[in-house]
Design an enzyme around this catalytic site. Sequence first.
Site, PDB file in Angstrom:
ATOM      1  N   SER A  94      54.575  73.708  58.992  1.00  0.00           N
ATOM      2  CA  SER A  94      55.012  75.092  58.821  1.00  0.00           C
ATOM      3  C   SER A  94      55.567  75.595  60.136  1.00  0.00           C
ATOM      4  O   SER A  94      55.474  74.929  61.178  1.00  0.00           O
ATOM      5  CB  SER A  94      53.837  75.979  58.382  1.00  0.00           C
ATOM      6  OG  SER A  94      52.889  76.104  59.433  1.00  0.00           O
ATOM      7  N   LYS A  95      56.111  76.794  60.089  1.00  0.00           N
ATOM      8  CA  LYS A  95      56.591  77.420  61.315  1.00  0.00           C
ATOM      9  C   LYS A  95      55.437  77.602  62.296  1.00  0.00           C
ATOM     10  O   LYS A  95      55.583  77.404  63.501  1.00  0.00           O
ATOM     11  CB  LYS A  95      57.228  78.762  60.981  1.00  0.00           C
ATOM     12  CG  LYS A  95      57.769  79.527  62.179  1.00  0.00           C
ATOM     13  CD  LYS A  95      58.339  80.866  61.754  1.00  0.00           C
ATOM     14  CE  LYS A  95      58.797  81.681  62.958  1.00  0.00           C
ATOM     15  NZ  LYS A  95      59.306  83.016  62.553  1.00  0.00           N
TER      16      LYS A  95
END
Length: 305
Positions: free
Chosen positions: A240-241
């Site tokens: 994920s970010k």
Amino acid sequence: MSAPGGAARKGRFAPSPTGPLHFGSVVAAVGSYLDARSSGAAWLLRIEDVDVPRCVPGAAEGILRTLERLGLEWDGPVLWQSSRTEVYRAALERLMAAGRVFGCICTRRALADARLARDGTRRYAGTCRDGLPPGRTARAFRLRVEPGCVRFVDRIQGPIEEDVAADVGDFVVLRADGYFAYQLAVVVDDAEAGITDVVRGADLLDSTPRQLLLQRALGLPQPAYAHVPVVTNGAGEKLSKQTLAQAVDGLAPGGVVADALRFLGHPPPAALGGAAPAELLAWAQGIWSLARVPCVRGAPMPGYG
């Protein structure tokens, strides 16, 4: 798998524009795309930018360009959640008229000591269920959840059940900042678009019972669900970010698609080594089967974590 009520089958990919596309999102896109295309179904694209504060300027356009480079061609226009506020408001008003939602004044701080639900959110104890104190105005609105297990059969993960009332409690459909919650938006969007088959990451598996409750409350059809494993990094965290997942923009598109197929249990033959995305996807359409996708919620993929 036939569509409910004999309707034409439709799948979709619905990324959130919080940053560039990473390999975990590519896996979900490829799985959704192949599940649709292998059965002659339409494949739609929706940008889930309902959570405006989390959206990164330019990220959505970058995602579209990356999908095109990967050979993932969608049908029809792109749907943008940020343009659909009034549609979500109409759904909320239907729930209000039916007595299915109630106003809530609870802040994040007030819920900080509540026990965690399976997905990491805080369980709501029903503090405002019976009405607000005099002179107080609702900050958010929640769906009134009754006790009892919600059950469905996932096409990859098998039978799933959850007592949403016990595990999550009454959940938010309109947030305190005025934005509509993901759970409501996705249910309304899938129904309006006629989505019959949802293939997405297993990180959303625990959201599905809540979405089923909203579908029932609004009288909407239930799609078939299939949750592919999420890609994890070396620490076992979902890409994920937040975990600094690498963007795939600068990588060879054919290699990315081939790796996604391997992760999904469909390794390309040696003869397709170095093939372009279109050739790989055409091959995969001919052999695609959800039965070959690993029945796990998450797994690492060397080179992407």
